[in-house]
Design a protein around this motif. Structure first.
Motif, PDB file in Angstrom:
ATOM      1  N   LEU A 159       1.465   6.403   7.647  1.00  0.00           N
ATOM      2  CA  LEU A 159       2.693   5.454   7.093  1.00  0.00           C
ATOM      3  C   LEU A 159       2.276   3.694   8.051  1.00  0.00           C
ATOM      4  N   ALA A 160       1.399   3.842   9.133  1.00  0.00           N
ATOM      5  CA  ALA A 160       1.498   2.928   9.569  1.00  0.00           C
ATOM      6  C   ALA A 160       0.093   2.141   8.962  1.00  0.00           C
ATOM      7  N   SER A 203      -0.380   2.053   6.155  1.00  0.00           N
ATOM      8  CA  SER A 203       0.567   1.451   4.925  1.00  0.00           C
ATOM      9  C   SER A 203       1.472  -0.274   5.390  1.00  0.00           C
ATOM     10  N   LEU A 204       1.872  -0.163   6.268  1.00  0.00           N
ATOM     11  CA  LEU A 204       2.159  -1.187   6.864  1.00  0.00           C
ATOM     12  C   LEU A 204       1.331  -2.568   7.289  1.00  0.00           C
ATOM     13  N   VAL A 205       0.789  -1.988   7.210  1.00  0.00           N
ATOM     14  CA  VAL A 205      -0.433  -3.098   7.809  1.00  0.00           C
ATOM     15  C   VAL A 205      -1.586  -3.336   7.199  1.00  0.00           C
ATOM     16  N   LEU A 206      -1.894  -2.427   5.561  1.00  0.00           N
ATOM     17  CA  LEU A 206      -2.526  -2.879   4.848  1.00  0.00           C
ATOM     18  C   LEU A 206      -2.203  -3.377   3.699  1.00  0.00           C
ATOM     19  N   GLY A 207      -0.966  -3.796   3.624  1.00  0.00           N
ATOM     20  CA  GLY A 207      -0.052  -4.257   2.672  1.00  0.00           C
ATOM     21  C   GLY A 207      -0.321  -2.551   1.647  1.00  0.00           C
ATOM     22  N   LYS A 208      -0.777  -1.591   1.662  1.00  0.00           N
ATOM     23  CA  LYS A 208      -0.331  -0.690   0.344  1.00  0.00           C
ATOM     24  C   LYS A 208      -0.330   0.831   0.901  1.00  0.00           C
ATOM     25  N   THR A 209       0.381   2.035   0.259  1.00  0.00           N
ATOM     26  CA  THR A 209       0.777   2.759   0.628  1.00  0.00           C
ATOM     27  C   THR A 209      -0.231   3.812  -0.126  1.00  0.00           C
TER      28      THR A 209
END
Lengths: 342, 342
Positions: free
Chosen positions: B62-63, B65-71
């Motif tokens: 989750l974290a 994804s948020l920072v990387l901009g991809k899920t």
DNA sequence: GTGAAAGCGCTAACAT
DNA sequence: ATGTTAGCGCTTTCAC
């Protein structure tokens, strides 16, 4: 970060800050409005809603998940997406979850019991709970996994030592017993059981039914033939079946029964005249074989729906309740009949 | 926040800070080690790995994804999880995605074309791209949705005006033409087409095939009967079919064909002697009907796999390439034969 | 090579 | 009622 693009949104997706700026309020106020908190003045709320509307804003689920500690997602782990049985479960689960605004992640372990654990654990981190369909995993491994996956709902097998894990399953033993009784009542005294994967929990239950039945009926002979769980397995079993003196075949499941039916038809063996065949599961196709397949109906969609209900309770920290065990309904259709003298 | 529990992890899941503390390094160093950045001293790396191991640490998706901009997640939107055709697509997609470490989210619009858009848009925010199976959506709506969903891969229909959207589909027109030719070559001159949903893109293609065929063969009569896409629809169509003078029936798909077969069998109509029946799709069950169903084979699993490949390219900002159109293979099996004089 | 610190987008104390 | 601020857990500049 230069961040050309954020997760789950195309470049330039508006953030809560954009809305706040446009509405001339603080982030907190926007957040409150978007979450329907009543404690905000209606005039402000109107402005915020308008701004959100204009910007086509909706909160990032990712960011919310991170701060809220919940993803609003559950995952279902299955051994093989190709199996019709799981389709029903998946569908029921998906519908149930969807109604509550939950999303569902699927994880297909592609029959690899070894990878299943890793897959499940990995998947678990992306969601709030796991619906586990793992008919083959050894009891010990299962127990360890259950603890690691919590919250988890188990489908199509019992939880063994774990008393806290909710279970939604069918009574495979009773189902098979029902089938055996049906054949017995029709006069069959020599049968074949086409067994599935020996590892599989539901196969074990079926075997137990066989044992119980044979104990009750001394005058019946049942030969167990190793077979499998798919069409092809049933198809390939035809010769072995015909080599026996059996007048009826109990297939591990409908797939196997249908494969067998197909091979028998090719060999000119008529069903149910020369041989009775029964399946298990009542997959959607079962009633459309020719003749329609006698089987024990497992309500798979309901299994999925109920699995969701249990998961829902778990997610809300409510007790999940007693294990739910569906008793398969015996569907007497065209592939079974009294034996005719061979 | 008091935060009794974080998303996707049970209470007390170790964070990167825990690992850093235990290894006596900074968060940044742990991050570097966990992500395999070479620029960290091996002695430190060893300590970090050990600490991570001991704590059973793995980074919060989750974290990240948020920072990387991809899920690392894609979603597949389907109109009905109950349809075997989608199962294949789902399976292919799931396998493909899984190999690349991607997860798949499913969204079932439960046949509701109106909700489909909302569902798709909502789901889109939780993943990096959408695989859209939406045979019924009107072209205009589709175009708008495509833009909103980007990146998106379209399955089982063409992208219409959108030249940038990758497409993976089957040539339904050619498939149906192949079936018609087969029946024609067998001598059939009077046929019935059991049509699917008129809204459906693939039904339109089939109708086009019909038109083309009739243009080429002036001596053939084909009556189109409104039917549907499921077993039950085919089953219910039996009387209407028998009321015609047709010697062959082209069902919208295998499901319809099987339903029809079942009803015909009940009425004592023999196939293919009295009536030829052909399906479409070659679902797994098709070869196991009695007699085995003549059909046009759509490689659904491959559709799913290829949809993934396209998606993968899109995610990597590569051009997705030409539309991929599989030409269905005509599977001549047992339900079709030359007509016998009625 | 390593750490401090900013920030991804959001919510929830905690002020006022 | 509203705003300010401190995180959620992580990655990545940016200094050293």
């Amino acid at each position: 970060m230069p961040s050309p693009e954020r997760a789950g949104q195309r470049a330039g997706q508006p953030t809560i800050a954009d809305v706040a700026a446009r509405a001339g309020v603080s982030l907190a106020t926007v957040s409150r409005v978007m979450n329907g908190k009543r404690s905000v003045d209606e005039s402000l709320a109107v402005r915020v809603r308008a701004a959100a509307e204009e910007l086509n804003y909706s909160a990032s689920p990712l960011a919310r998940s991170l701060v809220l500690g919940k993803t609003n997602t559950v995952a279902v782990v299955v051994p093989d997406l190709g199996n019709p049985t799981f389709h029903g479960v998946l569908r029921g689960l998906s519908h149930g979850a969807g109604e509550q605004g939950y999303h569902v992640l699927i994880a297909d372990s592609a029959e690899s019991v070894t990878d299943e654990r890793i897959l499940a654990v990995e998947t678990r981190r992306r969601c709030d709970g796991i619906v586990l369909v793992s008919p083959r995993m050894a009891e010990d491994d299962l127990q360890a996994l259950l603890a690691e996956l919590d919250p988890v709902v188990l489908v199509s097998r019992d939880a063994g030592a774990s008393t806290t894990t909710p279970v939604v399953t069918a009574d495979y033993e009773a189902g098979l017993r029902g089938l055996l009784d049906l054949l017995f009542d029709d006069g069959h005294r020599s049968m074949v059981f086409l067994s599935g994967n020996p590892q599989s929990a539901s196969n074990v239950r079926r075997l137990a039914a066989l044992d119980g039945f044979l104990r009750d009926r001394a005058d019946v002979a049942i030969e167990t033939l190793p077979c499998g769980v798919n069409f092809a397995d049933g198809y390939d079993a035809a010769d072995a079946v015909l080599a026996t003196a059996a007048t009826a075949v109990v297939a591990f499941n409908d797939l196997v029964a249908m494969g067998l039916l197909s091979a028998l038809s090719e060999r000119g063996v008529t069903v149910p005249q020369q041989l009775s065949v029964v399946g298990f599961d009542d997959i959607p196709f079962a009633r459309y074989t020719t003749p329609p397949l006698t089987t024990a109906a497992v309500p798979v969609t309901e299994l999925g729906e109920q699995a969701w209900r249990r998961m829902w309770r778990l997610l809300n920290r409510e007790p999940a309740g007693e294990p739910l065990v569906f008793r398969p309904a015996i569907e007497r259709r065209g592939t079974s009949a009294p034996p005719s003298p061979r």
